[in-house]
Design a protein around this motif. Structure first.
Motif, short mmCIF file in Angstrom:
data_model
loop_
_atom_site.label_atom_id
_atom_site.label_comp_id
_atom_site.label_asym_id
_atom_site.label_seq_id
_atom_site.Cartn_x
_atom_site.Cartn_y
_atom_site.Cartn_z
N GLY A 1 0.81 -1.27 -0.07
CA GLY A 1 0.06 0.01 -0.01
C GLY A 1 0.83 1.36 -0.11
O GLY A 1 0.30 2.26 -0.04
N ASP A 2 2.24 1.27 -0.07
CA ASP A 2 3.08 2.31 0.09
C ASP A 2 2.84 3.11 -1.17
O ASP A 2 3.31 2.43 -2.25
CB ASP A 2 4.47 2.16 0.39
CG ASP A 2 5.10 3.23 0.76
OD1 ASP A 2 4.81 4.63 0.40
OD2 ASP A 2 6.24 3.01 1.59
N PRO A 3 2.53 4.39 -1.12
CA PRO A 3 2.39 5.23 -2.51
C PRO A 3 3.76 5.71 -2.95
O PRO A 3 4.09 6.06 -4.22
CB PRO A 3 1.82 6.30 -2.27
CG PRO A 3 1.76 6.60 -0.73
CD PRO A 3 1.81 5.25 -0.08
N GLU A 4 4.75 5.51 -2.20
CA GLU A 4 6.12 5.86 -2.50
C GLU A 4 7.10 4.83 -2.93
O GLU A 4 7.42 4.22 -1.98
CB GLU A 4 6.61 6.83 -1.34
CG GLU A 4 8.22 7.54 -1.80
CD GLU A 4 8.81 8.41 -0.62
OE1 GLU A 4 9.84 8.54 -0.63
OE2 GLU A 4 7.89 8.92 0.44
N LEU A 5 7.03 4.26 -4.01
CA LEU A 5 7.82 3.16 -4.32
C LEU A 5 9.04 3.10 -3.90
O LEU A 5 9.46 1.73 -3.39
CB LEU A 5 7.58 3.18 -6.08
CG LEU A 5 8.02 1.83 -6.56
CD1 LEU A 5 6.79 0.70 -6.16
CD2 LEU A 5 8.05 1.95 -8.14
N HIS A 6 10.10 4.00 -4.07
CA HIS A 6 11.33 3.71 -3.74
C HIS A 6 11.72 4.54 -2.15
O HIS A 6 12.62 4.87 -1.98
CB HIS A 6 12.24 4.29 -4.59
CG HIS A 6 12.08 3.26 -6.04
ND1 HIS A 6 13.16 2.30 -6.19
CD2 HIS A 6 11.61 3.64 -6.95
CE1 HIS A 6 12.99 1.91 -7.35
NE2 HIS A 6 11.94 2.58 -7.94
N PRO B 1 1.05 7.72 4.63
CA PRO B 1 -0.31 7.64 4.47
C PRO B 1 -1.18 6.40 4.48
O PRO B 1 -2.28 6.08 4.45
CB PRO B 1 -0.67 8.50 3.41
CG PRO B 1 0.67 8.17 2.61
CD PRO B 1 1.75 8.07 3.42
N HIS B 2 -0.37 5.30 4.23
CA HIS B 2 -1.01 4.06 4.04
C HIS B 2 -1.10 3.12 5.43
O HIS B 2 -0.59 2.21 5.66
CB HIS B 2 -0.17 3.27 3.26
CG HIS B 2 1.31 2.88 3.48
ND1 HIS B 2 2.15 4.00 3.65
CD2 HIS B 2 2.00 2.08 3.40
CE1 HIS B 2 3.40 3.73 3.85
NE2 HIS B 2 3.40 2.22 3.91
N TRP B 3 -2.01 3.72 6.33
CA TRP B 3 -1.95 3.05 7.61
C TRP B 3 -2.84 2.07 7.69
O TRP B 3 -2.66 0.92 8.63
CB TRP B 3 -2.76 4.30 8.43
CG TRP B 3 -4.07 4.61 8.36
CD1 TRP B 3 -4.63 5.52 7.25
CD2 TRP B 3 -5.21 3.97 8.92
NE1 TRP B 3 -6.10 5.55 7.55
CE2 TRP B 3 -6.43 4.36 8.36
CE3 TRP B 3 -5.26 2.88 9.96
CZ2 TRP B 3 -7.69 4.18 8.75
CZ3 TRP B 3 -6.73 2.39 10.06
CH2 TRP B 3 -7.74 2.99 9.73
N LYS B 4 -3.70 1.74 6.72
CA LYS B 4 -4.68 0.42 6.67
C LYS B 4 -3.77 -0.69 6.59
O LYS B 4 -3.61 -1.70 7.37
CB LYS B 4 -5.65 0.55 5.70
CG LYS B 4 -6.76 1.53 6.21
CD LYS B 4 -7.90 1.30 5.02
CE LYS B 4 -9.11 2.36 5.57
NZ LYS B 4 -10.35 2.31 4.55
N PRO B 5 -2.94 -0.88 5.64
CA PRO B 5 -2.31 -2.00 5.59
C PRO B 5 -1.06 -2.20 6.73
O PRO B 5 -0.90 -3.42 7.21
CB PRO B 5 -1.40 -2.02 4.14
CG PRO B 5 -1.60 -0.43 3.96
CD PRO B 5 -2.78 0.15 4.41
#
Length: 353
Positions: A243-248, A299-303
């Protein structure tokens, strides 16, 4: 090895899959640790403990002693060392006085390594009155009765190169192409543990670590590879690949590159581990984790919350649920007063008894 696209779809893998006996987890833990150390480039042997006292100052209820301690590859770590006064009100006016305070066995205190977040001021952000609001946890713990070691991580505070800017690892990566900033921070903090063990005023069986953001994940990274840490507090520092929007985020970047080798995997849509597994290396050490639902950095707190559930399940399977406390609130990337108080009570439970 995990397909990154699968993690995004299905979330963090189960920690307890195929786990039946204690030995099963020990084998899995060994395998996770091996992959982790390979990926970060390994952790070299520690050097002999040595430190220099730079300056000292006495406050109402603690001493602040600025030091530099040795670490690997002929490097030195600037740090603030805070010593509670307790019933000792000795006036510290000379270097010999400062040494006497550190060598005093009048009372042995529990201690905490206070790791700073991404702050240009490094150690001062968490261990002095100049620190930002909700970041002075090192100072607060010293006033609570802990010896506190607050080091500068590489690229922060006094460790910013004269020709560089804070949190720029390009020169480090060029000098150590097969290593990583994560491994460097780890070994520097391990040297900090050894330093604390060498002080007569410290109870060497009661050393913990606390950190926010950068300091938060460095804290559980440290506890995962060094059993001398007896309790961990991580504020807004746990996240997942899922779920991380920041790939690297954890790979090669144009500023602070944590583990450059990871980007080679990510470019092939795979990762060698999930951070739930790295956090699981801490178990069964007491572990406090806090995250906010409005955290703009992670921001990907759910996963990530699902990852906390996996950690809780592991501690439950180990029959030590009292050793893990996970909190999720609706604040941003912050370490609010109420959460810090809960964290301090958690540390008290495991380090003050």
């Amino acid at each position: 090895m995990y397909a990154l696209s699968t993690l995004h779809q299905q979330g963090a893998p189960s920690l307890l899959r195929l786990m039946e006996r204690k030995r099963d987890w020990e084998n899995k833990r060994d395998a996770i640790e091996k992959i982790w150390l390979q990926c970060i480039g390994g952790v070299p042997p520690l050097v002999q403990t040595h430190f220099d006292i730079i300056s000292w100052k006495s406050y109402e209820d603690y001493y602040l002693i600025k030091i530099r301690y040795d670490t690997v590859f002929d490097d030195m770590v600037p740090a603030n060392l805070l010593i509670p006064k307790g019933s000792n009100s000795k006036k510290v006016s000379t270097k010999d006085d400062a040494i006497e305070v550190l060598n005093s066995s009048h009372k042995q205190y529990p201690s905490v390594i206070a790791l700073h977040p991404t702050s240009d001021n490094g150690k001062d952000d968490v261990s002095t009155t100049e620190g930002r609001q909700n970041r002075q946890y090192g100072l607060e713990l010293a006033k609570r009765g802990y010896v506190v070691l607050a080091p500068d991580t590489i690229t922060a505070g006094e460790r910013v190169r004269q020709d560089g800017k804070p949190f720029q690892t390009a020169s480090f990566d060029a000098a150590y192409p097969n290593w990583s900033a994560v491994a460097k921070m780890l070994v520097d903090h391990q040297q900090g543990i050894s330093l604390l063990e060498s002080l007569n005023c410290v109870d060497s069986d009661k050393i913990g670590v606390i950190g926010h953001s950068l300091g938060g994940y460095n804290g559980y990274f440290l506890a995962g590879v060094d059993r001398r840490i007896k309790a961990v507090v991580c504020s807004c520092g746990f996240s997942t690949f899922a779920g991380d929007p920041e790939l690297h985020r954890w790979g090669k970047r144009d500023w602070f590159s944590h583990i450059p080798q990871l980007s080679n995997y990510i470019n092939d849509d795979k990762v060698p581990f999930e951070f739930t597994e790295i956090a699981a290396l801490v178990s069964p050490t007491p572990f406090f984790l806090w995250m906010g639902q409005n955290d703009s950095i992670f921001p990907h707190w759910k996963p990530a919350a699902e990852g906390l559930f996996e950690l809780n399940s592991l501690y439950k399977w180990m029959d030590c649920t009292e050793k893990i406390q996970t909190l999720i609130g609706n604040s941003g990337h912050d370490f609010p007063y109420e959460i810090r108080q809960a964290a301090y009570l958690f540390l008290d439970k495991w380090l003050m008894k």
